[in-house]
Design an enzyme around this catalytic site. Structure first.
Site, PDB file in Angstrom:
ATOM      1  N   CYS A 229       0.885  -1.165   0.000  1.00 62.93           N
ATOM      2  CA  CYS A 229       0.000   0.000   0.000  1.00 62.93           C
ATOM      3  C   CYS A 229       0.918   1.209   0.000  1.00 62.93           C
ATOM      4  O   CYS A 229       1.496   1.547   1.027  1.00 62.93           O
ATOM      5  CB  CYS A 229      -0.909   0.013   1.227  1.00 62.93           C
ATOM      6  SG  CYS A 229      -1.891   1.522   1.326  1.00 62.93           S
TER       7      CYS A 229
ATOM      8  N   CYS B 142      -0.580   4.338   2.255  1.00 62.53           N
ATOM      9  CA  CYS B 142      -0.662   4.282   3.730  1.00 62.53           C
ATOM     10  C   CYS B 142      -0.270   2.883   4.190  1.00 62.53           C
ATOM     11  O   CYS B 142       0.884   2.500   4.029  1.00 62.53           O
ATOM     12  CB  CYS B 142      -2.040   4.703   4.227  1.00 62.53           C
ATOM     13  SG  CYS B 142      -3.440   3.970   3.361  1.00 62.53           S
ATOM     14  N   SER B 143      -1.212   2.125   4.750  1.00 58.20           N
ATOM     15  CA  SER B 143      -0.842   0.801   5.256  1.00 58.20           C
ATOM     16  C   SER B 143      -2.009  -0.173   5.111  1.00 58.20           C
ATOM     17  O   SER B 143      -2.195  -1.035   5.954  1.00 58.20           O
ATOM     18  CB  SER B 143      -0.415   0.900   6.721  1.00 58.20           C
ATOM     19  OG  SER B 143      -1.468   1.465   7.484  1.00 58.20           O
ATOM     20  N   CYS B 144      -2.807  -0.048   4.038  1.00 60.98           N
ATOM     21  CA  CYS B 144      -3.937  -0.957   3.823  1.00 60.98           C
ATOM     22  C   CYS B 144      -3.434  -2.399   3.804  1.00 60.98           C
ATOM     23  O   CYS B 144      -2.428  -2.707   3.161  1.00 60.98           O
ATOM     24  CB  CYS B 144      -4.627  -0.643   2.502  1.00 60.98           C
ATOM     25  SG  CYS B 144      -5.313   1.017   2.448  1.00 60.98           S
TER      26      CYS B 144
END
Lengths: 87, 216
Positions: free
Chosen positions: B121, B124-126
């Site tokens: 991702c 962000c941090s999906c």
């Protein structure tokens, strides 16, 4: 043949879910994902429009040009319809 | 007695168990830590949630682990019809196995002899938390997020995954509403193993795409 699209080259401010490194790049629609709330409105607590979302497949050649590590490898990303134009 | 150690009041150097002392986390709260506490206390005071419900939700998040995803992968290896359903609609297939994957849309991408998939991702941090639990810290690092899209083969090599030129690398950037899980290649030599035994082979990294499943 898969539909070819270009990611619009825009740099608007705000909460944008279209990665900058893909703007202006041409890819193929890998699949249609359906309608999703527009994050550009959702992020600010606004009533969000439903927008079509697509998975678009790019070659590394298209993204990085001669600097590509392996030109035929691919990258898939989810891009909202209002960021895409037909090629 | 350890408490008679003259270093007790300084906590410098190496502890008697051989590890460096870790600094106490008594620095001031950050802006967002204070914001979280304020919002949580207002929600509880206003009767919208209870402290017990907040704790319960944290427990639920902490209880999810890559073992959930591993069970799904093992079934897909053993059951071709389930595999087809998983690739068609990974959310529905996961629910069918009793996993609460919430409203998020899950897509399973299948590794083959010709294709290796890896998930990132960049924005962000999906991460497919409902099936794999919380992401590892490196998944959220700027280095992983930027290098996986620009030099995925170099990144994979650092994880010990060396791919021949005949294999296409497909990077999946979770930029919006989808979450991804890799269906890794079933290793040779695992024919006849039970789904339970197969699931024990499936690692977290193999479902992110930064690892391969090894035969026992």
């Amino acid at each position: 043949m898969a539909e070819r699209v270009r990611v619009k080259f825009m740099m608007p401010p705000g909460h944008i879910r279209t990665p900058a490194f893909l703007r202006g790049k041409v890819g193929e629609i890998e699949r249609e994902l359906g309608q999703f709330s527009n994050p550009e409105q959702l992020a600010y607590g606004l009533a969000a429009d439903q927008r079509p979302l697509y998975r678009v497949r790019f070659t590394m050649q298209e993204i990085w040009g001669d600097a590509a590590e392996c030109p035929t490898d691919t990258l898939d990303a989810e891009i909202f319809g209002h960021w895409l134009e037909k090629v | 007695m350890p408490h008679d150690h003259p270093d007790h009041f300084h906590h410098h150097g190496i502890s008697s168990s051989g590890h460096p002392y870790r600094a106490d986390n008594d620095e001031p709260l950050t802006y967002w830590q204070r914001m979280e506490i304020a919002v949580r206390e207002l929600l509880i005071e206003g009767g919208h949630v209870t402290a017990a419900e907040v704790a319960q939700q944290i427990n639920t998040m902490d209880s999810r682990s890559p073992a959930n995803g591993a069970v799904v992968v093992a079934r897909a290896w053993a059951d071709p019809e389930f595999r087809a359903r998983l690739l068609q609609d990974a959310s529905a297939a996961s629910r069918e196995m009793g996993f609460d994957i919430g409203p998020l849309k899950l897509i399973a991408v299948e590794n083959t002899a010709k294709v290796h998939n890896v998930i990132v991702c960049t924005l962000c941090s999906c991460y497919p938390r409902n099936l794999l639990g919380l992401p590892p810290d490196w998944y959220k690092s700027r280095e992983y997020r930027s290098r996986t899209v620009s030099e995925p083969r170099a990144v994979l090599r650092e994880f010990g995954v060396e791919l021949p030129d005949s294999v296409t690398v497909r990077v999946h950037d979770s930029t919006a509403d989808m979450r991804y899980i890799v269906l890794p290649l079933r290793p040779n030599g695992t024919e006849g193993m039970s789904q339970t035994a197969l699931a024990e082979l499936v690692t977290r990294d193999s479902m992110i795409g930064t690892g391969l499943v090894q035969a026992p």
